[in-house]
Design a protein around this motif. Structure first.
Motif, short mmCIF file in Angstrom:
data_model
loop_
_atom_site.label_atom_id
_atom_site.label_comp_id
_atom_site.label_asym_id
_atom_site.label_seq_id
_atom_site.Cartn_x
_atom_site.Cartn_y
_atom_site.Cartn_z
N ASP A 1 -29.55 -9.19 -0.47
CA ASP A 1 -28.36 -9.55 0.50
C ASP A 1 -27.75 -8.38 1.06
OD1 ASP A 1 -29.09 -12.37 0.34
OD2 ASP A 1 -27.39 -12.67 -1.06
N TYR A 2 -27.99 -8.32 2.36
CA TYR A 2 -27.09 -6.93 3.06
C TYR A 2 -26.04 -7.83 3.90
CZ TYR A 2 -31.66 -4.67 2.71
OH TYR A 2 -32.87 -3.95 2.11
N TYR A 3 -24.75 -7.37 3.37
CA TYR A 3 -23.64 -8.03 3.99
C TYR A 3 -22.89 -6.69 4.63
CZ TYR A 3 -18.72 -9.04 4.27
OH TYR A 3 -17.28 -9.45 4.41
N GLN A 4 -22.52 -7.05 6.02
CA GLN A 4 -21.94 -6.19 6.91
C GLN A 4 -20.59 -6.67 7.43
OE1 GLN A 4 -24.49 -5.25 10.23
NE2 GLN A 4 -22.99 -4.86 11.40
N TYR B 1 -27.60 -17.41 8.33
CA TYR B 1 -26.48 -17.99 8.94
C TYR B 1 -26.69 -18.53 10.45
CZ TYR B 1 -23.75 -16.75 4.79
OH TYR B 1 -23.07 -16.66 3.69
N THR C 1 -23.95 -11.98 6.16
CA THR C 1 -25.03 -11.45 5.19
C THR C 1 -26.45 -11.83 5.94
OG1 THR C 1 -23.46 -11.90 3.80
CG2 THR C 1 -25.85 -11.96 2.99
N THR C 2 -27.23 -10.71 5.75
CA THR C 2 -28.67 -11.00 6.14
C THR C 2 -29.48 -10.81 4.52
OG1 THR C 2 -28.26 -9.90 8.23
CG2 THR C 2 -30.69 -9.89 7.46
N ARG C 3 -30.34 -11.84 4.55
CA ARG C 3 -31.09 -12.04 3.41
C ARG C 3 -32.57 -11.74 3.77
NH1 ARG C 3 -30.21 -16.86 -0.60
NH2 ARG C 3 -28.74 -15.64 -1.09
N ASN D 1 -22.58 -3.71 2.35
CA ASN D 1 -22.84 -4.04 0.80
C ASN D 1 -24.20 -4.25 0.78
OD1 ASN D 1 -20.05 -3.19 -0.25
ND2 ASN D 1 -19.38 -4.51 1.12
N ALA D 2 -24.97 -4.06 -0.22
CA ALA D 2 -26.27 -4.70 -0.36
C ALA D 2 -26.36 -4.85 -2.03
CB ALA D 2 -27.42 -3.93 0.31
#
Length: 234
Positions: free
Chosen positions: A120-123, A207, A132-134, A103-104
């Motif tokens: 925000d890239y959520y995996q 994170y 989440t990678t921002r 999800n992004a």
């Protein structure tokens, strides 16, 4: 009858283009029609065998520097495509019993002098939780160039020292929330991630970089006078 049919087909094709790539029509508008640069949605939504994808990333429309606009838009799209393809390949190799989730979503935080936003890239690929990678972007609206943290300050000003002191002061209020020693906060980097919001610089850390997962993505507000940047760029 054939004329009506052709018109109907044309309308349906245009609607499909807008659904897949809504910025397509906006890009073809006169540049004068866009007073300020805007963000439009680029949506990627697929339910594959091993991956469910629900991605909404931004594309910039309206920068005076059209080439700069294109470069940044391509950078966003390319990074997103690479992220998706990497997870797809991993899922196909491992054949998980539960589909991975990608999800992004993006957030616009400033649109005056500096266009500032983050994605925000959520995996989720199994385990106790996802990650989440921002990715943040800060663009000088006049020049169309990406801005680094150092660009916000006058040459010679020791911005790192002052920001480090402010961040450390906040960490000292709740030291149990953060790692210590080499694993903890040891100063901001030259390519430090940040965004602008409400005339403040928001410094953030991924994170696990300076704190455990339960602490989330640490953010620190740094007071900033946007007027100084406006005066610098003229």
């Amino acid at each position: 009858m054939n004329k009506v049919y052709k018109i109907l087909i044309t309308v349906l094709v245009v609607l499909e283009i807008v659904h897949i790539c809504p910025q397509a029509l906006l890009i073809n508008l006169s540049r004068d029609a866009v007073e300020n640069p805007k963000l439009v949605d680029k949506i990627i939504k697929k339910n594959l065998k091993f991956v469910n994808i629900d991605v909404d990333i931004p594309q910039i429309v309206g920068l005076i520097n059209e080439n700069g606009e294109k470069v940044i838009n391509n950078e966003i799209s390319d990074w997103t495509d690479s992220w998706i393809n990497e997870v797809k390949e991993t899922s196909e190799d491992l054949t998980p019993t539960i589909p991975y989730e990608l999800n992004a979503k993006y957030t616009l935080t400033n649109n005056e002098a500096i266009l500032s936003f983050y994605i925000d890239y959520y995996q989720f690929s199994g385990g106790a939780h996802g990650i989440t990678t921002r990715k943040s972007y800060n663009i000088d609206i006049k020049s169309g160039k990406k801005i680094e943290l150092k660009d916000l300050f006058k040459v010679g000003y020791d911005y790192k020292k002052n920001i480090n002191e402010l961040i450390q002061k906040e960490i000292n209020k709740h030291p149990d929330y953060y790692f210590t020693g080499k694993e903890g906060f040891n100063g901001i980097k030259d390519n430090q991630s940040f965004y602008i919001k409400n005339n403040k610089i928001i410094i953030y850390f991924p994170y696990y970089e300076i704190a455990p997962y339960v602490a989330g993505m640490p953010e620190f507000e740094i007071p900033y006078d946007m007027q100084e940047f406006k005066e610098k760029i003229g």
